[in-house]
Design a protein around this motif. Sequence first.
Motif, PDB file in Angstrom:
ATOM      1  N   ARG A  76       0.836  -1.218   0.000  1.00  0.00           N
ATOM      2  CA  ARG A  76       0.000   0.000   0.000  1.00  0.00           C
ATOM      3  C   ARG A  76       0.861   1.255   0.000  1.00  0.00           C
ATOM      4  O   ARG A  76       0.351   2.365  -0.147  1.00  0.00           O
ATOM      5  N   GLY A  77       2.156   1.100   0.218  1.00  0.00           N
ATOM      6  CA  GLY A  77       3.046   2.255   0.284  1.00  0.00           C
ATOM      7  C   GLY A  77       3.152   2.843   1.674  1.00  0.00           C
ATOM      8  O   GLY A  77       3.755   3.904   1.859  1.00  0.00           O
ATOM      9  N   ASP A  78       2.608   2.164   2.673  1.00  0.00           N
ATOM     10  CA  ASP A  78       2.689   2.622   4.057  1.00  0.00           C
ATOM     11  C   ASP A  78       3.951   2.021   4.685  1.00  0.00           C
ATOM     12  O   ASP A  78       3.893   1.109   5.502  1.00  0.00           O
ATOM     13  N   HIS A  79       5.086   2.550   4.260  1.00  0.00           N
ATOM     14  CA  HIS A  79       6.373   1.966   4.636  1.00  0.00           C
ATOM     15  C   HIS A  79       6.681   2.093   6.123  1.00  0.00           C
ATOM     16  O   HIS A  79       7.280   1.183   6.704  1.00  0.00           O
ATOM     17  N   ASP A  80       6.268   3.179   6.737  1.00  0.00           N
ATOM     18  CA  ASP A  80       6.504   3.323   8.173  1.00  0.00           C
ATOM     19  C   ASP A  80       5.777   2.227   8.951  1.00  0.00           C
ATOM     20  O   ASP A  80       6.337   1.625   9.863  1.00  0.00           O
ATOM     21  N   LEU A  84       7.349  -0.863  11.172  1.00  0.00           N
ATOM     22  CA  LEU A  84       6.942  -1.051  12.562  1.00  0.00           C
ATOM     23  C   LEU A  84       6.424  -2.474  12.785  1.00  0.00           C
ATOM     24  O   LEU A  84       6.835  -3.162  13.731  1.00  0.00           O
ATOM     25  N   LEU A  85       5.552  -2.941  11.901  1.00  0.00           N
ATOM     26  CA  LEU A  85       5.028  -4.306  12.012  1.00  0.00           C
ATOM     27  C   LEU A  85       6.136  -5.334  11.854  1.00  0.00           C
ATOM     28  O   LEU A  85       6.167  -6.341  12.563  1.00  0.00           O
ATOM     29  N   ALA A  86       7.048  -5.077  10.926  1.00  0.00           N
ATOM     30  CA  ALA A  86       8.163  -6.008  10.702  1.00  0.00           C
ATOM     31  C   ALA A  86       9.051  -6.081  11.935  1.00  0.00           C
ATOM     32  O   ALA A  86       9.475  -7.169  12.343  1.00  0.00           O
TER      33      ALA A  86
END
Length: 109
Positions: A76-80, A84-86
């Motif tokens: 989705r392009g929500d890299h931040d 964080l999830l990673a």
Amino acid sequence: MAPTTDPHQLVRGFIADTAGTTDALVEAACTSRDPALLVAAALVPPGRPELLVRAAAAALCTRDRQLVAVASAHLRGDHDRALLLARDHLADHPDAVLVAHIAALSTRR
């Protein structure tokens, strides 16, 4: 020598950019129910969002559901959020090479 059909080897080959693995991965995704294989195939350009839907449906454990969430945020392009999830996922599962790969991709925005 033909690429393997083992889902874990296909995912590792994809991450390592082993010749022929990407095509074999995408082909295997047509019939696979392995969440990691489906997520990896969804990362192959041009992207196949339906594979993430299938991965989410096949994700029966928390580890697999977290993998799908990381990949979804990244795509989705929500890299931040992906990072964080990673980070949270890798704290519990340091052997999750596909999640680490997605995190690396997210840092390249």
